[in-house]
Scaffold this motif. Structure first.
Motif, PDB file in Angstrom:
ATOM      1  N   ARG A 177       1.916 -13.706  -4.482  1.00 52.56           N
ATOM      2  CA  ARG A 177       2.224 -14.702  -3.378  1.00 52.56           C
ATOM      3  C   ARG A 177       1.490 -14.497  -2.402  1.00 52.56           C
ATOM      4  O   ARG A 177       1.253 -15.588  -1.459  1.00 52.56           O
ATOM      5  N   ALA A 178       1.309 -13.369  -1.983  1.00 55.87           N
ATOM      6  CA  ALA A 178       0.519 -12.885  -0.584  1.00 55.87           C
ATOM      7  C   ALA A 178      -0.703 -12.842  -0.770  1.00 55.87           C
ATOM      8  O   ALA A 178      -1.480 -12.773   0.215  1.00 55.87           O
ATOM      9  N   GLY A 179      -1.264 -13.376  -1.963  1.00 59.14           N
ATOM     10  CA  GLY A 179      -2.853 -13.362  -2.257  1.00 59.14           C
ATOM     11  C   GLY A 179      -3.629 -12.243  -2.483  1.00 59.14           C
ATOM     12  O   GLY A 179      -4.759 -12.396  -2.883  1.00 59.14           O
ATOM     13  N   VAL A 180      -2.947 -11.453  -3.139  1.00 58.17           N
ATOM     14  CA  VAL A 180      -3.589 -10.151  -3.981  1.00 58.17           C
ATOM     15  C   VAL A 180      -3.623 -10.493  -5.495  1.00 58.17           C
ATOM     16  O   VAL A 180      -2.622 -10.386  -6.015  1.00 58.17           O
ATOM     17  N   VAL A 181      -4.469 -11.057  -5.930  1.00 53.95           N
ATOM     18  CA  VAL A 181      -4.639 -11.566  -7.337  1.00 53.95           C
ATOM     19  C   VAL A 181      -4.794 -10.588  -8.156  1.00 53.95           C
ATOM     20  O   VAL A 181      -4.080 -10.617  -9.379  1.00 53.95           O
ATOM     21  N   SER A 182      -5.683  -9.625  -7.912  1.00 52.22           N
ATOM     22  CA  SER A 182      -5.922  -8.460  -8.899  1.00 52.22           C
ATOM     23  C   SER A 182      -4.911  -7.504  -9.106  1.00 52.22           C
ATOM     24  O   SER A 182      -4.158  -7.084  -8.318  1.00 52.22           O
ATOM     25  N   ARG A 183      -4.642  -7.446 -10.422  1.00 51.79           N
ATOM     26  CA  ARG A 183      -3.520  -6.347 -11.007  1.00 51.79           C
ATOM     27  C   ARG A 183      -3.789  -5.013 -10.419  1.00 51.79           C
ATOM     28  O   ARG A 183      -2.823  -4.329  -9.599  1.00 51.79           O
ATOM     29  N   ALA A 184      -4.988  -4.626 -10.363  1.00 57.76           N
ATOM     30  CA  ALA A 184      -5.385  -3.307  -9.969  1.00 57.76           C
ATOM     31  C   ALA A 184      -5.100  -3.248  -8.362  1.00 57.76           C
ATOM     32  O   ALA A 184      -4.683  -2.176  -7.962  1.00 57.76           O
ATOM     33  N   GLU A 185      -5.520  -4.177  -7.749  1.00 55.18           N
ATOM     34  CA  GLU A 185      -5.643  -4.456  -6.264  1.00 55.18           C
ATOM     35  C   GLU A 185      -4.063  -4.180  -5.838  1.00 55.18           C
ATOM     36  O   GLU A 185      -3.525  -3.507  -5.052  1.00 55.18           O
ATOM     37  N   ARG A 186      -3.168  -4.823  -6.446  1.00 56.63           N
ATOM     38  CA  ARG A 186      -1.687  -5.102  -6.359  1.00 56.63           C
ATOM     39  C   ARG A 186      -1.106  -3.546  -6.449  1.00 56.63           C
ATOM     40  O   ARG A 186      -0.222  -3.188  -5.781  1.00 56.63           O
ATOM     41  N   ARG A 187      -1.687  -2.755  -7.627  1.00 54.90           N
ATOM     42  CA  ARG A 187      -0.999  -1.249  -7.775  1.00 54.90           C
ATOM     43  C   ARG A 187      -1.452  -0.631  -6.837  1.00 54.90           C
ATOM     44  O   ARG A 187      -0.735   0.197  -6.223  1.00 54.90           O
ATOM     45  N   GLU A 188      -2.915  -0.732  -6.035  1.00 54.22           N
ATOM     46  CA  GLU A 188      -3.337   0.184  -5.061  1.00 54.22           C
ATOM     47  C   GLU A 188      -2.584  -0.133  -4.082  1.00 54.22           C
ATOM     48  O   GLU A 188      -2.179   0.922  -3.152  1.00 54.22           O
ATOM     49  N   VAL A 189      -2.088  -1.275  -3.655  1.00 47.38           N
ATOM     50  CA  VAL A 189      -1.637  -1.509  -2.219  1.00 47.38           C
ATOM     51  C   VAL A 189      -0.030  -0.993  -2.377  1.00 47.38           C
ATOM     52  O   VAL A 189       0.383  -0.616  -1.483  1.00 47.38           O
ATOM     53  N   ALA A 190       0.498  -1.279  -3.503  1.00 48.62           N
ATOM     54  CA  ALA A 190       1.793  -0.895  -3.844  1.00 48.62           C
ATOM     55  C   ALA A 190       1.756   0.603  -3.519  1.00 48.62           C
ATOM     56  O   ALA A 190       2.885   1.329  -3.086  1.00 48.62           O
ATOM     57  N   ARG A 191       0.766   1.400  -4.189  1.00 48.81           N
ATOM     58  CA  ARG A 191       1.061   2.967  -4.003  1.00 48.81           C
ATOM     59  C   ARG A 191       0.708   3.432  -2.693  1.00 48.81           C
ATOM     60  O   ARG A 191       1.222   4.320  -2.169  1.00 48.81           O
ATOM     61  N   ASP A 192      -0.112   2.697  -2.063  1.00 45.97           N
ATOM     62  CA  ASP A 192      -0.336   3.037  -0.528  1.00 45.97           C
ATOM     63  C   ASP A 192       0.707   3.052   0.110  1.00 45.97           C
ATOM     64  O   ASP A 192       0.881   4.047   1.045  1.00 45.97           O
ATOM     65  N   TRP A 193       1.374   1.788   0.026  1.00 46.61           N
ATOM     66  CA  TRP A 193       2.648   1.833   0.782  1.00 46.61           C
ATOM     67  C   TRP A 193       3.848   2.894   0.252  1.00 46.61           C
ATOM     68  O   TRP A 193       4.581   3.448   1.101  1.00 46.61           O
ATOM     69  N   LEU A 194       4.057   2.964  -0.958  1.00 45.26           N
ATOM     70  CA  LEU A 194       4.937   4.124  -1.207  1.00 45.26           C
ATOM     71  C   LEU A 194       4.457   5.458  -0.833  1.00 45.26           C
ATOM     72  O   LEU A 194       5.607   6.365  -0.299  1.00 45.26           O
ATOM     73  N   ASP A 195       3.258   5.776  -0.680  1.00 48.13           N
ATOM     74  CA  ASP A 195       2.576   6.973  -0.044  1.00 48.13           C
ATOM     75  C   ASP A 195       3.105   6.992   1.271  1.00 48.13           C
ATOM     76  O   ASP A 195       3.324   7.997   1.797  1.00 48.13           O
ATOM     77  N   ARG A 196       2.766   5.889   1.930  1.00 45.59           N
ATOM     78  CA  ARG A 196       3.100   5.908   3.563  1.00 45.59           C
ATOM     79  C   ARG A 196       4.440   6.167   3.802  1.00 45.59           C
ATOM     80  O   ARG A 196       5.088   6.642   4.770  1.00 45.59           O
ATOM     81  N   LEU A 197       5.449   5.831   2.660  1.00 42.75           N
ATOM     82  CA  LEU A 197       6.796   5.785   3.068  1.00 42.75           C
ATOM     83  C   LEU A 197       7.602   7.045   2.408  1.00 42.75           C
ATOM     84  O   LEU A 197       8.568   7.577   2.504  1.00 42.75           O
ATOM     85  N   GLY A 198       6.597   8.210   1.897  1.00 42.60           N
ATOM     86  CA  GLY A 198       6.890   9.360   1.399  1.00 42.60           C
ATOM     87  C   GLY A 198       7.426   9.101   0.093  1.00 42.60           C
ATOM     88  O   GLY A 198       8.104  10.240  -0.343  1.00 42.60           O
ATOM     89  N   VAL A 199       7.130   8.295  -0.794  1.00 47.25           N
ATOM     90  CA  VAL A 199       7.936   8.156  -2.082  1.00 47.25           C
ATOM     91  C   VAL A 199       6.756   7.756  -3.262  1.00 47.25           C
ATOM     92  O   VAL A 199       7.002   7.343  -4.381  1.00 47.25           O
ATOM     93  N   GLY A 200       5.481   8.024  -3.106  1.00 48.46           N
ATOM     94  CA  GLY A 200       4.484   7.774  -3.900  1.00 48.46           C
ATOM     95  C   GLY A 200       4.649   8.513  -5.394  1.00 48.46           C
ATOM     96  O   GLY A 200       4.337   8.021  -6.028  1.00 48.46           O
ATOM     97  N   HIS A 201       5.150   9.645  -5.121  1.00 46.27           N
ATOM     98  CA  HIS A 201       5.115  10.495  -6.225  1.00 46.27           C
ATOM     99  C   HIS A 201       6.529  10.194  -7.058  1.00 46.27           C
ATOM    100  O   HIS A 201       6.618  10.355  -8.100  1.00 46.27           O
ATOM    101  N   LEU A 202       7.135   9.041  -6.609  1.00 43.55           N
ATOM    102  CA  LEU A 202       8.185   8.565  -7.419  1.00 43.55           C
ATOM    103  C   LEU A 202       7.947   7.059  -7.958  1.00 43.55           C
ATOM    104  O   LEU A 202       8.754   6.411  -8.365  1.00 43.55           O
ATOM    105  N   ALA A 203       6.698   6.669  -8.084  1.00 41.36           N
ATOM    106  CA  ALA A 203       5.938   5.300  -8.409  1.00 41.36           C
ATOM    107  C   ALA A 203       6.420   4.823  -9.552  1.00 41.36           C
ATOM    108  O   ALA A 203       6.869   3.738  -9.771  1.00 41.36           O
TER     109      ALA A 203
END
Length: 211
Positions: free
Chosen positions: A100-126
């Motif tokens: 809905r935010a305009g990130v169409v590619s599934r791979a890009e959505r996963r990359e953005v999600a993982r980046d934010w989880l990493d920033r919040l210190g829980v990337g290893h729990l993805a």
């Protein structure tokens, strides 16, 4: 973005007006029942007030003539309950709203999600599901989900109230970092939350007693 808001809900005794400057975290304070959470629901688009307005930058979210649905407001909402989808992994929870935010590619959505989880210190729990996360880990994931879509406004409704005393200070510090420069409205009864996160405070007075 600047937020100018006036929410009137007579049946709940709510008549609240305030302004949040661009990039500012504004705390709404006041006794229980003065309408703080009602105001957030109106700004989020979950409740339609009888009167008033909310203007975010150049956009009118609502007034007597206009009403933008919640899904089109680009407003992020974080409550004390993380409200994660139980059947999705942490990564999938964060990625869920990105289309809905305009990130169409599934791979890009996963990359953005993982980046934010990493920033919040829980990337290893993805790859974990919510029932496999502690309260603090779940709230970190919820923060990542709120911010990953790049909201124009963030609403925080008692975001740390459900966390234990050992976890809350860490999440509070993270919030202070990731909310810097984002227009935010905070509701919290915790003095520590207001002192750590808020740039300004608006106190909502209790309504006068009925005759």
């Amino acid at each position: 973005m600047r937020l100018d808001c006036h929410v009137v809900v007579p049946e709940r005794g709510v008549d609240v007006a305030f302004t949040a400057a661009p990039g500012e975290t504004l705390a709404l304070s006041g006794a229980n029942g003065v309408g703080k959470s009602t105001v957030l629901s109106a700004v989020a688009g979950w409740l339609r007030p009888e009167a008033g307005h909310a203007r975010l930058g150049e956009r009118t979210l609502f007034d007597e003539h206009a009403w933008i649905p919640a899904r089109r407001r680009n407003v992020g909402y974080l409550a004390q309950d993380p409200l994660l989808f139980p059947h999705l992994t942490a990564e999938a929870n964060v990625a869920f709203g990105l289309r809905r935010a305009g990130v169409v590619s599934r791979a890009e959505r996963r990359e953005v999600a993982r980046d934010w989880l990493d920033r919040l210190g829980v990337g290893h729990l993805a790859g974990r599901r919510p029932h496999q996360l502690s309260g603090g880990q779940a709230q970190r994931t919820a923060i990542a989900r709120v911010l990953a879509s790049g909201p124009d406004l963030v609403l925080l409704d008692e975001p740390l109230a459900a966390l234990d005393a050992g976890t809350a200070p860490q999440i509070r510090e993270l919030l202070a970092q990731v909310l810097a420069g984002r227009t935010t409205v905070l509701v919290s009864h915790q003095v520590a939350d207001v002192e750590a996160l808020a740039d300004a405070v608006t106190t909502i007075p209790a309504p006068p007693p009925s005759a």
